[in-house]
Design an enzyme around this catalytic site. Structure first.
Site, PDB file in Angstrom:
ATOM      1  N   LEU A 152       7.969 -14.186 -15.767  1.00 50.93           N
ATOM      2  CA  LEU A 152       7.177 -14.756 -14.671  1.00 50.93           C
ATOM      3  C   LEU A 152       7.968 -15.760 -13.837  1.00 50.93           C
ATOM      4  O   LEU A 152       8.759 -16.537 -14.360  1.00 50.93           O
ATOM      5  CB  LEU A 152       5.931 -15.434 -15.241  1.00 50.93           C
ATOM      6  CG  LEU A 152       5.010 -14.532 -16.069  1.00 50.93           C
ATOM      7  CD1 LEU A 152       3.786 -15.317 -16.538  1.00 50.93           C
ATOM      8  CD2 LEU A 152       4.571 -13.296 -15.293  1.00 50.93           C
ATOM      9  N   HIS A 164       4.611 -14.735  -9.283  1.00 56.64           N
ATOM     10  CA  HIS A 164       3.506 -14.388 -10.189  1.00 56.64           C
ATOM     11  C   HIS A 164       2.482 -15.531 -10.240  1.00 56.64           C
ATOM     12  O   HIS A 164       1.280 -15.298 -10.284  1.00 56.64           O
ATOM     13  CB  HIS A 164       4.019 -14.170 -11.613  1.00 56.64           C
ATOM     14  CG  HIS A 164       4.912 -12.977 -11.783  1.00 56.64           C
ATOM     15  ND1 HIS A 164       6.252 -13.089 -12.058  1.00 56.64           N
ATOM     16  CD2 HIS A 164       4.645 -11.645 -11.716  1.00 56.64           C
ATOM     17  CE1 HIS A 164       6.777 -11.884 -12.166  1.00 56.64           C
ATOM     18  NE2 HIS A 164       5.846 -10.989 -11.964  1.00 56.64           N
ATOM     19  N   GLN A 166       6.787   3.670 -15.783  1.00 55.32           N
ATOM     20  CA  GLN A 166       7.145   3.485 -14.370  1.00 55.32           C
ATOM     21  C   GLN A 166       8.650   3.349 -14.157  1.00 55.32           C
ATOM     22  O   GLN A 166       9.093   3.168 -13.029  1.00 55.32           O
ATOM     23  CB  GLN A 166       6.376   2.311 -13.761  1.00 55.32           C
ATOM     24  CG  GLN A 166       6.793   0.930 -14.245  1.00 55.32           C
ATOM     25  CD  GLN A 166       5.846  -0.133 -13.713  1.00 55.32           C
ATOM     26  OE1 GLN A 166       4.704  -0.265 -14.171  1.00 55.32           O
ATOM     27  NE2 GLN A 166       6.278  -0.912 -12.738  1.00 55.32           N
ATOM     28  N   GLY A 226       1.032  -8.646  -5.542  1.00 56.34           N
ATOM     29  CA  GLY A 226       1.875  -9.305  -4.540  1.00 56.34           C
ATOM     30  C   GLY A 226       2.224  -8.381  -3.378  1.00 56.34           C
ATOM     31  O   GLY A 226       2.411  -7.176  -3.566  1.00 56.34           O
ATOM     32  N   ASP A 233       5.529  -6.107  -3.334  1.00 60.44           N
ATOM     33  CA  ASP A 233       5.488  -4.674  -3.646  1.00 60.44           C
ATOM     34  C   ASP A 233       4.436  -4.038  -2.747  1.00 60.44           C
ATOM     35  O   ASP A 233       3.361  -3.627  -3.209  1.00 60.44           O
ATOM     36  CB  ASP A 233       5.158  -4.468  -5.128  1.00 60.44           C
ATOM     37  CG  ASP A 233       6.257  -5.015  -6.019  1.00 60.44           C
ATOM     38  OD1 ASP A 233       7.381  -4.514  -5.942  1.00 60.44           O
ATOM     39  OD2 ASP A 233       5.991  -5.982  -6.764  1.00 60.44           O
ATOM     40  N   SER A 245      11.859 -12.463  -7.504  1.00 64.09           N
ATOM     41  CA  SER A 245      11.744 -11.212  -8.254  1.00 64.09           C
ATOM     42  C   SER A 245      12.304 -11.444  -9.650  1.00 64.09           C
ATOM     43  O   SER A 245      13.287 -12.184  -9.817  1.00 64.09           O
ATOM     44  CB  SER A 245      12.560 -10.125  -7.539  1.00 64.09           C
ATOM     45  OG  SER A 245      12.843  -9.056  -8.431  1.00 64.09           O
ATOM     46  N   SER A 246      11.704 -10.792 -10.634  1.00 63.05           N
ATOM     47  CA  SER A 246      12.224 -10.930 -12.000  1.00 63.05           C
ATOM     48  C   SER A 246      13.655 -10.411 -12.059  1.00 63.05           C
ATOM     49  O   SER A 246      14.461 -10.865 -12.867  1.00 63.05           O
ATOM     50  CB  SER A 246      11.350 -10.155 -12.977  1.00 63.05           C
ATOM     51  OG  SER A 246      10.019 -10.581 -12.846  1.00 63.05           O
TER      52      SER A 246
HETATM   53  O1  PAF Z   1       4.209  -5.115 -10.220  1.00 64.59           O
HETATM   54  C1  PAF Z   1       4.413  -5.004 -11.445  1.00 64.59           C
HETATM   55  O2  PAF Z   1       4.887  -5.913 -12.111  1.00 64.59           O
HETATM   56  C2  PAF Z   1       4.034  -3.698 -12.140  1.00 64.59           C
HETATM   57  O3  PAF Z   1       4.336  -2.606 -11.350  1.00 64.59           O
HETATM   58  C3  PAF Z   1       2.575  -3.650 -12.612  1.00 64.59           C
HETATM   59  C4  PAF Z   1       1.609  -3.705 -11.448  1.00 64.59           C
HETATM   60  C5  PAF Z   1       2.307  -4.827 -13.546  1.00 64.59           C
HETATM   61  C6  PAF Z   1       2.307  -2.366 -13.385  1.00 64.59           C
HETATM   62  O4  PAF Z   1       3.110  -2.254 -14.512  1.00 64.59           O
END
Ligand code: PAF
Length: 282
Positions: free
Chosen positions: A33, A37, A61, A147, A150, A185-186
């Site tokens: 985070l 976030h 994903q 956010g 994205d 961004s992470s």
């Molecule tokens: O944006 C993200 O961190 C991810 O794509 C999410 C929405 C938590 C789904 O895994």
């Protein structure tokens, strides 16, 4: 703040909370985070009575060869930050709790998932919509917060929620940036200070595009070429795409109305995305 690992226990807590008349807010995250976030969490805390933050690095994903195994995992620090903000519950299931060995059901927003990011990451959004649909079913939030960083993800999730009649309001929150303009961004954790300085070129190119548009330019190809030239001057960059779209992700040739300029650029071994939205009126 309760940390819950089992989907069944989370479901139970959510149902009980809903029965007391409290509204439920959900902030889905993959952890690691940062202030971006936290802005989502703050919005959820303002809008709802009971806030759940999910922390789950979602394997479906990530494509083959992507950074799933090295994605930063900082659970204890994340938990501490969320407790300080006053989050009610953290949902942190394991991968086999969400995806048992014989899992075979996916949710896909077909057309919108294939453009922009989808051209380069063909299974990415199917993974996102599947896990978000699962979270919606488990937590049944009244509000879910995502956010604007994205942008395509937020558009795709809104479409999924509408198409599948999820009873949830999707709220989006502006991108939080470093002083330099680099979007939080992470994945910024992968960079050295020198790389962080070069990474600012994404935002610089977006600001340059904004300036051109404010000066009256309306031809998308001209603006995209200028952005490309600017990015190409920075060593170690490789552009996946620069796109100017409307709110439904249709690419525009001539700009009018509400537009979003999005880009994905590799900086050395790390792929970054960013975007800005502008309203040009008629
Ligand atoms: O944006 C993200 O961190 C991810 O794509 C999410 C929405 C938590 C789904 O895994």
């Amino acid at each position: 703040m309760k940390t819950i690992k089992s989907p069944k226990s989370m479901q139970l807590l959510s149902r009980r909370t809903g029965q007391t008349g409290k509204s439920i807010g959900l902030v889905p995250t993959m952890g690691a985070l940062h202030k971006g976030h936290l802005a989502l969490v703050e919005r959820a805390l303002k809008l709802t009575d009971f806030v759940v933050v999910s922390i789950f690095v979602n394997p479906t994903q990530f494509g083959a060869g992507e950074d799933f195994s090295r994605y930063p995992r900082t659970f204890s620090a994340d938990r501490k930050l969320l407790a300080e903000l006053g989050v009610d519950s953290v949902f942190a299931p394991s991968a086999d709790q969400l995806y048992p060995a014989d899992f075979e059901t996916y949710v896909a927003v077909e057309k919108m998932s294939q453009v922009l990011e989808g051209e380069f990451r063909p299974t990415h959004f199917r993974g996102v919509t599947t896990v978000v649909a699962k979270l919606f079913n488990i937590i049944r939030p009244d509000v879910a917060v995502f956010g604007r960083k994205d942008f395509q993800q937020a558009v795709v999730i809104k479409k999924m929620a509408r198409d599948l009649n999820f009873d949830v309001k999707i709220v989006t929150v502006p991108t939080v940036r470093e002083k330099s303009g680099l979007a939080k961004s992470s994945r910024n954790k992968y960079f050295s200070p020198e790389q962080l300085r070069r990474a600012v070129v994404l935002y610089d190119s977006l600001k340059m595009a904004e300036k051109m548009i404010k000066a009256g330019h309306r031809q998308a190809s001209k603006i995209k070429s200028a952005m490309k030239r600017r990015i190409d001057q920075t060593p170690g960059t490789r552009i996946d795409y620069i796109a100017i779209t409307d709110e439904e992700l249709n690419e525009l040739k001539r700009l009018s109305g509400k537009i979003t300029i999005s880009l994905a650029v590799w900086l050395d071994e790390v792929r970054l995305i960013d975007n800005i939205s502008l309203n040009l009126g008629k």
